[in-house]
Design an enzyme around this catalytic site. Structure first.
Site, PDB file in Angstrom:
ATOM      1  N   ASP A  79      40.676  53.030  41.602  1.00 44.55           N
ATOM      2  CA  ASP A  79      41.688  54.079  41.601  1.00 44.55           C
ATOM      3  C   ASP A  79      42.709  53.926  42.724  1.00 44.55           C
ATOM      4  OD1 ASP A  79      39.426  54.676  43.242  1.00 44.55           O
ATOM      5  OD2 ASP A  79      40.117  56.745  43.450  1.00 44.55           O
ATOM      6  N   GLU A 137      37.103  56.618  43.528  1.00 52.45           N
ATOM      7  CA  GLU A 137      36.453  56.632  44.849  1.00 52.45           C
ATOM      8  C   GLU A 137      37.159  57.600  45.782  1.00 52.45           C
ATOM      9  OE1 GLU A 137      35.836  56.058  48.933  1.00 52.45           O
ATOM     10  OE2 GLU A 137      37.694  55.361  48.004  1.00 52.45           O
TER      11      GLU A 137
END
Length: 392
Positions: A79, A137
């Site tokens: 991400d 994350e």
């Protein structure tokens, strides 16, 4: 080793292009749809058994060489962050207010190419391998816990887990690791202050929530300085204060947002209780009120000692003893911690800074970038972690 080095160096353009493709189209937590398709298609192309849509956008690929072997997991997060990129580079983000400002694009590209190389050496492996590409994350509750709940540590059972993270704080190709705690617990809190709005010229007819919020911010700093053992490490920071709309109106409410970092959960519990007491009592003293929402975030990442020594041995082979250092404890949060709670594993840093190239900004900066020469180093670290692996 020479043959593997040469093979990986021959793939430099491939790993660079993968990283740039992902960098140009960054996707934030649980929106990594395009990225996960790239990952899924690449892993399929190298002949691995691949599963997608794990915890929404996660991808998992297996290389099972012997059912009696133990299993090693290699993890990369995918991400990006809601940041507007300020770099002037050909691969600059094409998505407004979206940027790979933490290096997860590099993590994904390095692990993909490592999977390709490892699959070519599968006859030499002494362990099965699970390649895990994780969503979210950056945003609590993160993607790791959801993937674990969906069974990524089972069938076959994962015995060891490793992950590297690029660092804008350290020189390129430096590897930093320590046994025990690597990163701290990362908590989030919000405080809503209620007052009574009115005209700015008549403050005596109002209850000023901005004044209350200001006193809460000042008083809360005493928690670390006066209530926590000075030999412990705790951080309390406010990241947002918002209130009001115009210059001459006292608003009716104020909002504060912040974070607490600690190395021991009991310290976070204490800070939560003390912060709530301060907020409510200060607000009451000014005839207002305050309510707090507190979220205990990622636990500390704790490296297994034997896993740490193993990664040190790999780093010596890849970057040399002179480029291997003891990592300082970071108060940053990292949900690799959930994998490390359940396996014998390690998390470590790979330096990405190069001032000569103008690459000198820390992770999460709108000008963060990496020296792409480290990409093949990361691939080598992943590859040798698996090829040299022997159960311990």
């Amino acid at each position: 080793m020479k043959t593997i080095n040469e093979k990986i160096e021959d793939l430099k353009n491939e790993v660079v292009n993968l990283r740039r493709e992902i960098h140009m189209f960054p996707e934030i937590a649980f929106e990594e749809f395009r990225t996960s398709e790239i990952v899924y298609n690449y892993l399929n192309s190298v002949g691995l058994e691949v599963k997608k849509n794990v915890n929404k956008t996660g991808v998992v690929a297996d290389l099972i060489v012997n059912s009696s072997f133990e299993t090693v997991l290699l993890r990369a997060d995918m991400d990006a962050l809601p940041i507007q990129e300020e770099n002037n580079v050909p691969y600059k983000s094409k998505i407004p207010n979206r940027m790979h400002a933490c290096g997860h694009d590099a993590h994904t590209a390095m692990l993909l190419v490592a999977a390709k190389v490892i699959s070519e050496y599968q006859n030499d492996l002494k362990a099965n391998v699970r390649f895990l590409f994780q969503p979210s994350e950056e945003k609590d509750p993160g993607g790791a816990l959801g993937m674990i709940k969906e069974g990524v540590l089972e069938n076959p059972k994962v015995n060891y887990a490793f992950a590297l993270h690029v660092s804008g704080f350290h020189e390129k190709n430096k590897v930093l690791i320590r046994g025990g705690i690597m990163t701290g617990e990362a908590d989030e809190f919000a405080i809503n202050v209620k007052g009574y709005g009115g005209h700015g010229a008549y403050p005596h007819k109002s209850i000023d929530p901005i004044l209350i919020a200001s006193h809460i911010v000042i008083a809360s700093q005493s928690i670390v300085s006066r209530n926590i053992d000075p030999l412990k490490s705790v951080v309390l920071s406010f990241g947002k204060i918002s209130s009001g709309d115009v210059f001459n109106v006292i608003p009716g409410s104020a909002f504060l947002l912040g974070t607490v970092r600690s190395l021991e959960h009991e310290d976070s519990v204490f800070v939560k209780e003390r912060l709530e007491m301060i907020a409510k009592n200060i607000a009451s003293a000014f005839a207002g009120s305050a309510e707090m929402i507190y979220n205990f975030g990622y636990p500390p990442s704790i490296n297994n000692e034997k896993a740490t020594e193993y990664i040190r041995s790999i780093a010596r082979e890849v970057v040399g003893e002179e480029n291997l250092s003891e990592a300082p404890i970071s108060m940053g949060g990292e949900d690799m911690s959930y994998f490390l709670e359940k396996t014998k594993g390690a998390f470590y840093w790979l330096g990405a800074l190069n001032k000569e190239k103008g690459i000198s900004y820390p992770n999460h900066s709108p000008k963060f970038d990496i020296d792409e020469d480290i990409l093949t180093t990361g691939v080598k670290l992943h590859v040798l972690t698996v090829l040299n692996f022997k159960p311990y």
